[in-house]
Design an enzyme around this catalytic site. Structure first.
Site, PDB file in Angstrom:
ATOM      1  N   ASN A 192      83.438 -22.258   8.619  1.00 29.83           N
ATOM      2  CA  ASN A 192      84.899 -22.210   8.651  1.00 29.83           C
ATOM      3  C   ASN A 192      85.434 -22.188   7.235  1.00 29.83           C
ATOM      4  O   ASN A 192      84.758 -22.572   6.273  1.00 29.83           O
ATOM      5  CB  ASN A 192      85.441 -23.469   9.328  1.00 29.83           C
ATOM      6  CG  ASN A 192      85.314 -23.438  10.831  1.00 29.83           C
ATOM      7  OD1 ASN A 192      86.170 -22.915  11.515  1.00 29.83           O
ATOM      8  ND2 ASN A 192      84.229 -23.986  11.339  1.00 29.83           N
ATOM      9  N   HIS A 238      92.539 -20.290  13.285  1.00 37.22           N
ATOM     10  CA  HIS A 238      91.192 -20.829  13.030  1.00 37.22           C
ATOM     11  C   HIS A 238      90.365 -19.699  12.412  1.00 37.22           C
ATOM     12  O   HIS A 238      90.000 -18.743  13.096  1.00 37.22           O
ATOM     13  CB  HIS A 238      90.628 -21.273  14.394  1.00 37.22           C
ATOM     14  CG  HIS A 238      89.209 -21.706  14.408  1.00 37.22           C
ATOM     15  ND1 HIS A 238      88.841 -22.989  14.749  1.00 37.22           N
ATOM     16  CD2 HIS A 238      88.053 -21.053  14.180  1.00 37.22           C
ATOM     17  CE1 HIS A 238      87.526 -23.093  14.713  1.00 37.22           C
ATOM     18  NE2 HIS A 238      87.020 -21.933  14.376  1.00 37.22           N
ATOM     19  N   ARG A 241      83.556 -30.865  15.232  1.00 37.96           N
ATOM     20  CA  ARG A 241      83.156 -30.061  16.390  1.00 37.96           C
ATOM     21  C   ARG A 241      82.485 -28.759  15.923  1.00 37.96           C
ATOM     22  O   ARG A 241      81.285 -28.590  16.030  1.00 37.96           O
ATOM     23  CB  ARG A 241      84.391 -29.764  17.266  1.00 37.96           C
ATOM     24  CG  ARG A 241      84.058 -29.244  18.667  1.00 37.96           C
ATOM     25  CD  ARG A 241      83.728 -27.796  18.751  1.00 37.96           C
ATOM     26  NE  ARG A 241      84.828 -26.926  18.328  1.00 37.96           N
ATOM     27  CZ  ARG A 241      84.699 -25.620  18.165  1.00 37.96           C
ATOM     28  NH1 ARG A 241      83.527 -25.029  18.361  1.00 37.96           N
ATOM     29  NH2 ARG A 241      85.712 -24.882  17.751  1.00 37.96           N
ATOM     30  N   ASP A 242      83.245 -27.885  15.319  1.00 36.57           N
ATOM     31  CA  ASP A 242      82.707 -26.569  14.949  1.00 36.57           C
ATOM     32  C   ASP A 242      81.630 -26.729  13.872  1.00 36.57           C
ATOM     33  O   ASP A 242      80.623 -26.007  13.863  1.00 36.57           O
ATOM     34  CB  ASP A 242      83.847 -25.688  14.426  1.00 36.57           C
ATOM     35  CG  ASP A 242      83.583 -24.210  14.592  1.00 36.57           C
ATOM     36  OD1 ASP A 242      82.433 -23.832  14.824  1.00 36.57           O
ATOM     37  OD2 ASP A 242      84.537 -23.422  14.474  1.00 36.57           O
ATOM     38  N   CYS A 277      79.561 -20.510  15.301  1.00 32.36           N
ATOM     39  CA  CYS A 277      79.214 -20.581  16.722  1.00 32.36           C
ATOM     40  C   CYS A 277      77.753 -20.185  16.909  1.00 32.36           C
ATOM     41  O   CYS A 277      77.338 -19.107  16.492  1.00 32.36           O
ATOM     42  CB  CYS A 277      80.109 -19.621  17.496  1.00 32.36           C
ATOM     43  SG  CYS A 277      79.665 -19.490  19.228  1.00 32.36           S
ATOM     44  N   HIS A 321      87.130 -18.248  10.059  1.00 30.95           N
ATOM     45  CA  HIS A 321      85.829 -18.409   9.394  1.00 30.95           C
ATOM     46  C   HIS A 321      85.843 -17.532   8.148  1.00 30.95           C
ATOM     47  O   HIS A 321      86.537 -16.521   8.097  1.00 30.95           O
ATOM     48  CB  HIS A 321      84.690 -18.028  10.350  1.00 30.95           C
ATOM     49  CG  HIS A 321      84.443 -19.087  11.378  1.00 30.95           C
ATOM     50  ND1 HIS A 321      83.351 -19.911  11.344  1.00 30.95           N
ATOM     51  CD2 HIS A 321      85.193 -19.478  12.433  1.00 30.95           C
ATOM     52  CE1 HIS A 321      83.423 -20.763  12.353  1.00 30.95           C
ATOM     53  NE2 HIS A 321      84.532 -20.526  13.035  1.00 30.95           N
TER      54      HIS A 321
HETATM   55  N1  COA Z   1      79.276 -31.247  30.152  1.00 32.82           N
HETATM   56  C1  COA Z   1      77.989 -31.617  30.288  1.00 32.82           C
HETATM   57  N2  COA Z   1      77.094 -30.946  31.019  1.00 32.82           N
HETATM   58  C2  COA Z   1      77.531 -29.850  31.672  1.00 32.82           C
HETATM   59  C3  COA Z   1      78.856 -29.416  31.587  1.00 32.82           C
HETATM   60  C4  COA Z   1      79.749 -30.151  30.779  1.00 32.82           C
HETATM   61  N3  COA Z   1      81.009 -29.794  30.609  1.00 32.82           N
HETATM   62  N4  COA Z   1      78.994 -28.310  32.327  1.00 32.82           N
HETATM   63  C5  COA Z   1      77.797 -28.050  32.872  1.00 32.82           C
HETATM   64  N5  COA Z   1      76.905 -28.987  32.481  1.00 32.82           N
HETATM   65  C6  COA Z   1      75.487 -29.056  32.796  1.00 32.82           C
HETATM   66  C7  COA Z   1      75.175 -28.903  34.273  1.00 32.82           C
HETATM   67  O1  COA Z   1      75.175 -30.157  34.893  1.00 32.82           O
HETATM   68  C8  COA Z   1      73.819 -28.291  34.254  1.00 32.82           C
HETATM   69  O2  COA Z   1      72.863 -29.284  33.958  1.00 32.82           O
HETATM   70  P1  COA Z   1      71.409 -29.266  34.620  1.00 32.82           P
HETATM   71  O3  COA Z   1      70.784 -27.977  34.186  1.00 32.82           O
HETATM   72  O4  COA Z   1      70.748 -30.462  34.030  1.00 32.82           O
HETATM   73  O5  COA Z   1      71.649 -29.335  36.076  1.00 32.82           O
HETATM   74  C9  COA Z   1      73.865 -27.367  33.052  1.00 32.82           C
HETATM   75  O6  COA Z   1      74.870 -27.923  32.201  1.00 32.82           O
HETATM   76  C10 COA Z   1      74.223 -25.952  33.411  1.00 32.82           C
HETATM   77  O7  COA Z   1      75.385 -25.987  34.238  1.00 32.82           O
HETATM   78  P2  COA Z   1      76.058 -24.651  34.834  1.00 32.82           P
HETATM   79  O8  COA Z   1      77.281 -25.040  35.559  1.00 32.82           O
HETATM   80  O9  COA Z   1      75.022 -23.853  35.594  1.00 32.82           O
HETATM   81  O10 COA Z   1      76.524 -23.937  33.553  1.00 32.82           O
HETATM   82  P3  COA Z   1      75.918 -22.720  32.764  1.00 32.82           P
HETATM   83  O11 COA Z   1      74.447 -22.785  32.586  1.00 32.82           O
HETATM   84  O12 COA Z   1      76.515 -21.508  33.338  1.00 32.82           O
HETATM   85  O13 COA Z   1      76.597 -23.019  31.332  1.00 32.82           O
HETATM   86  C11 COA Z   1      78.468 -24.021  30.195  1.00 32.82           C
HETATM   87  C12 COA Z   1      77.998 -23.011  31.210  1.00 32.82           C
HETATM   88  C13 COA Z   1      79.931 -23.723  29.959  1.00 32.82           C
HETATM   89  C14 COA Z   1      78.289 -25.423  30.727  1.00 32.82           C
HETATM   90  C15 COA Z   1      77.636 -23.892  28.891  1.00 32.82           C
HETATM   91  O14 COA Z   1      77.479 -22.538  28.564  1.00 32.82           O
HETATM   92  C16 COA Z   1      78.301 -24.589  27.721  1.00 32.82           C
HETATM   93  O15 COA Z   1      78.416 -25.809  27.694  1.00 32.82           O
HETATM   94  N6  COA Z   1      78.754 -23.820  26.722  1.00 32.82           N
HETATM   95  C17 COA Z   1      79.448 -24.378  25.562  1.00 32.82           C
HETATM   96  C18 COA Z   1      79.300 -23.439  24.439  1.00 32.82           C
HETATM   97  C19 COA Z   1      80.015 -23.927  23.198  1.00 32.82           C
HETATM   98  O16 COA Z   1      80.468 -25.046  23.078  1.00 32.82           O
HETATM   99  N7  COA Z   1      80.103 -23.008  22.226  1.00 32.82           N
HETATM  100  C20 COA Z   1      80.733 -23.273  20.986  1.00 32.82           C
HETATM  101  C21 COA Z   1      82.188 -23.378  21.056  1.00 32.82           C
HETATM  102  S1  COA Z   1      83.023 -21.849  20.813  1.00 32.82           S
HETATM  103 ZN    ZN Z   2      84.997 -21.610  14.754  1.00 33.59          ZN
END
Ligand code: COA
Ligand code: ZN
Length: 301
Positions: free
Chosen positions: A247, A205, A12-13, A238, A207
């Site tokens: 990490n 966790h 994942r990370d 990240c 880094h």
């Molecule tokens: N899985 C898949 N797609 C997702 C989703 C999920 N859990 N949550 C939202 N989406 C999709 C929506 O359907 C939308 O798609 P579209 O643009 O095609 O319609 C898009 O993502 C944006 O959705 P929205 O609810 O407006 O979210 P956002 O733009 O505010 O983004 C997150 C929020 C949380 C979805 C996004 O920032 C994210 O996935 N972040 C993860 C970051 C990460 O993993 N960082 C590293 C770990 S620390």
């Molecule tokens: Zn990390």
């Protein structure tokens, strides 16, 4: 002998931070298989996040279908950022996930585009919708943040976690997202949480951005922590934390633990072979990432 549980987060990370072309799903599942073959029993294996945010993990469903059921004695869980992620994971048969929220308001916004209030609301929604799912709270930027600097007051963490504790948090990961923690701070923060919430289980966790990942890990172990997250080959970082590096590497930690008589249940040679083989091929072919694989002692003789 004291047991330490290694929780591998490389798939994942690590994979989320690999730049250039996406890593093929088959290579991901092969590496997961090799990790399990080396004795790893706990793996954070993908993320159910927006593919726009993390395109490298857009194959979460495919990876899940490939590994779930194949390794019945292995604890495999994904990261989720919202209810949608929980739903996608649950529908595929997963019953455990980690839910990420940042202590830093600005990192929370950059990473998952939520305020603290919205993140707490989403955690409650997930708990309510899936009461039979075990949700680990992953507290990103516990020790400091790329936008706000280092946090000095352990009470900040304790206060922040109160609402999560009230909402049903039982397991917590303290994530040093940008590798800014030091051993004294690690001890202070862990002790403060242990005192405030003695029944919450804590994982760590780290880094290795500033070379203190190992020292921080042993500081945590000194406080009684028995679950340590690491990533094969020291991959990781990240994408929403500028400057975040890899990490702490699984092979370094396993070696250090095995040498000191801790029980990890992991075969170091097999682990190293996995890191040197598959992870190197990722580094060579898919990323410009720095890697930190030590030459095993036997090869130096
Ligand atoms: N899985 C898949 N797609 C997702 C989703 C999920 N859990 N949550 C939202 N989406 C999709 C929506 O359907 C939308 O798609 P579209 O643009 O095609 O319609 C898009 O993502 C944006 O959705 P929205 O609810 O407006 O979210 P956002 O733009 O505010 O983004 C997150 C929020 C949380 C979805 C996004 O920032 C994210 O996935 N972040 C993860 C970051 C990460 O993993 N960082 C590293 C770990 S620390
Ligand atoms: Zn990390």
């Amino acid at each position: 002998m004291k047991k330490i549980e290694i929780v591998e987060v490389g798939p994942r990370d690590g994979f989320q931070s690999v730049k250039c072309a996406p890593i093929p799903t088959e290579l991901k599942t092969k590496i997961i298989g090799e990790l399990i073959g080396a004795g790893i029993k706990h793996i954070e294996f993908t993320s159910f996040v927006s593919p726009k945010a993390i395109p490298q993990l857009a194959d979460a469903a495919d990876v899940t279908k490939e590994v779930l059921g194949k390794y019945p004695n292995v604890d495999l869980f994904p990261l989720i950022p919202n209810l949608r992620g929980a739903q996608n994971a649950y529908n595929l048969g997963l019953r455990k996930a980690c839910y990420v929220v940042s202590l830093s308001v600005s990192h929370n916004k950059a990473n998952i585009n939520r305020t603290h209030e919205q993140s707490l609301e989403a955690f409650k929604e997930i708990r309510k919708a899936y009461p039979d799912m075990q949700i680990i709270v992953d507290l990103a930027t516990t020790f400091g943040c790329p936008y706000e600097g280092k946090y000095r007051d352990p009470e900040r963490v304790v206060k922040f976690l109160k609402d999560y504790k009230d909402a049903g948090m039982t397991i917590l990961t303290l994530c040093d997202t940008i590798g800014i923690a030091d051993p004294a701070q690690v001890k202070e923060v862990i002790k403060a949480i242990q005192q405030a919430y003695p029944d919450v289980e804590i994982m760590v966790h780290f880094h290795d951005t500033r070379g203190l990942g190992m020292a921080n890990t042993f500081a945590a172990i000194d406080c009684g922590i028995t679950k340590v997250q690491t990533a094969l080959g020291g991959l990781g970082g990240c994408p929403f934390a500028p400057g975040a590096s890899g990490n702490l590497s699984t092979e370094d930690v396993v070696w250090a633990l095995n040498e000191q008589g801790y029980e990890t249940g992991i075969d170091f040679e097999k682990l190293l072979a996995a890191a040197k083989g598959q992870v190197h091929s990722i580094i060579g072919n898919y990323s410009g990432h720095q890697i930190n694989i030590k030459v095993p002692v036997a090869e130096n003789k």
